[in-house]
Write a protein that holds these residues in place. Structure first.
Motif, PDB file in Angstrom:
ATOM      1  N   MET A  36     -18.484   1.888 -10.310  1.00 34.09           N
ATOM      2  CA  MET A  36     -18.628   3.000 -10.729  1.00 34.09           C
ATOM      3  C   MET A  36     -20.309   3.039 -11.192  1.00 34.09           C
ATOM      4  O   MET A  36     -20.542   3.971 -11.422  1.00 34.09           O
ATOM      5  N   GLU A  37     -19.894   2.082 -11.639  1.00 37.78           N
ATOM      6  CA  GLU A  37     -21.526   1.877 -11.993  1.00 37.78           C
ATOM      7  C   GLU A  37     -22.789   1.792 -11.553  1.00 37.78           C
ATOM      8  O   GLU A  37     -23.476   2.073 -11.737  1.00 37.78           O
ATOM      9  N   TYR A  38     -22.219   0.736 -10.314  1.00 37.92           N
ATOM     10  CA  TYR A  38     -23.758   1.108  -9.234  1.00 37.92           C
ATOM     11  C   TYR A  38     -23.433   2.124  -8.664  1.00 37.92           C
ATOM     12  O   TYR A  38     -24.746   2.232  -7.894  1.00 37.92           O
ATOM     13  N   ALA A  39     -22.577   2.945  -8.539  1.00 38.67           N
ATOM     14  CA  ALA A  39     -22.855   4.439  -7.652  1.00 38.67           C
ATOM     15  C   ALA A  39     -23.463   5.223  -8.993  1.00 38.67           C
ATOM     16  O   ALA A  39     -23.821   5.952  -7.858  1.00 38.67           O
ATOM     17  N   ALA A  40     -23.296   5.264  -9.613  1.00 40.60           N
ATOM     18  CA  ALA A  40     -23.794   6.077 -10.757  1.00 40.60           C
ATOM     19  C   ALA A  40     -25.575   5.097 -11.012  1.00 40.60           C
ATOM     20  O   ALA A  40     -26.303   6.006 -10.702  1.00 40.60           O
ATOM     21  N   GLY A  41     -25.425   4.369 -10.689  1.00 40.46           N
ATOM     22  CA  GLY A  41     -27.513   4.190 -10.313  1.00 40.46           C
ATOM     23  C   GLY A  41     -27.405   3.464  -9.335  1.00 40.46           C
ATOM     24  O   GLY A  41     -28.860   3.955  -9.125  1.00 40.46           O
ATOM     25  N   SER A  42     -26.188   4.515  -7.855  1.00 46.63           N
ATOM     26  CA  SER A  42     -27.228   4.288  -6.655  1.00 46.63           C
ATOM     27  C   SER A  42     -27.584   6.214  -6.246  1.00 46.63           C
ATOM     28  O   SER A  42     -27.413   6.233  -4.639  1.00 46.63           O
ATOM     29  N   SER A  83     -24.088  10.011  -7.777  1.00 48.20           N
ATOM     30  CA  SER A  83     -23.281  10.844  -9.114  1.00 48.20           C
ATOM     31  C   SER A  83     -22.623  11.968  -8.616  1.00 48.20           C
ATOM     32  O   SER A  83     -21.942  12.079  -9.806  1.00 48.20           O
ATOM     33  N   GLU A  84     -22.647  12.766  -8.088  1.00 47.39           N
ATOM     34  CA  GLU A  84     -21.563  13.554  -7.367  1.00 47.39           C
ATOM     35  C   GLU A  84     -20.530  12.893  -7.331  1.00 47.39           C
ATOM     36  O   GLU A  84     -19.647  13.494  -7.453  1.00 47.39           O
ATOM     37  N   ALA A  85     -19.794  11.644  -6.930  1.00 48.78           N
ATOM     38  CA  ALA A  85     -19.431  11.185  -6.576  1.00 48.78           C
ATOM     39  C   ALA A  85     -18.492  10.480  -7.919  1.00 48.78           C
ATOM     40  O   ALA A  85     -17.193  10.459  -8.178  1.00 48.78           O
ATOM     41  N   VAL A  86     -19.203  10.113  -8.718  1.00 49.22           N
ATOM     42  CA  VAL A  86     -18.778   9.807  -9.535  1.00 49.22           C
ATOM     43  C   VAL A  86     -17.941  10.970 -10.586  1.00 49.22           C
ATOM     44  O   VAL A  86     -17.386  10.494 -11.306  1.00 49.22           O
TER      45      VAL A  86
END
Length: 60
Positions: free
Chosen positions: A32-38, A41-44
């Motif tokens: 989730m941290e990787y996704a938020a920084g990549s 954000s919509e997925a998170v």
């Protein structure tokens, strides 16, 4: 990731979902941290929304 599975939405033709079970809470948090920084954000945000119930059919 443990046994990712794909499902079709019985009430929404053409709509599918992938369900992925993380190895543990730390692995989930790291993803989730990787996704938020990549730029994901919509997925998170989607994962943070209240859940809903729908009928699914497993694919494969």
């Amino acid at each position: 990731m443990i046994s990712p599975r794909q499902f079709a939405d019985a009430g929404g033709p053409g709509t599918s979902f992938a369900i992925q079970e993380p190895e543990n809470e730390e692995a989930f948090s790291a993803r989730m941290e990787y996704a938020a920084g990549s730029g994901m954000s919509e997925a998170v945000k989607a994962l943070s929304r209240p859940s809903r119930t729908t009928s699914l059919r497993e694919i494969g």
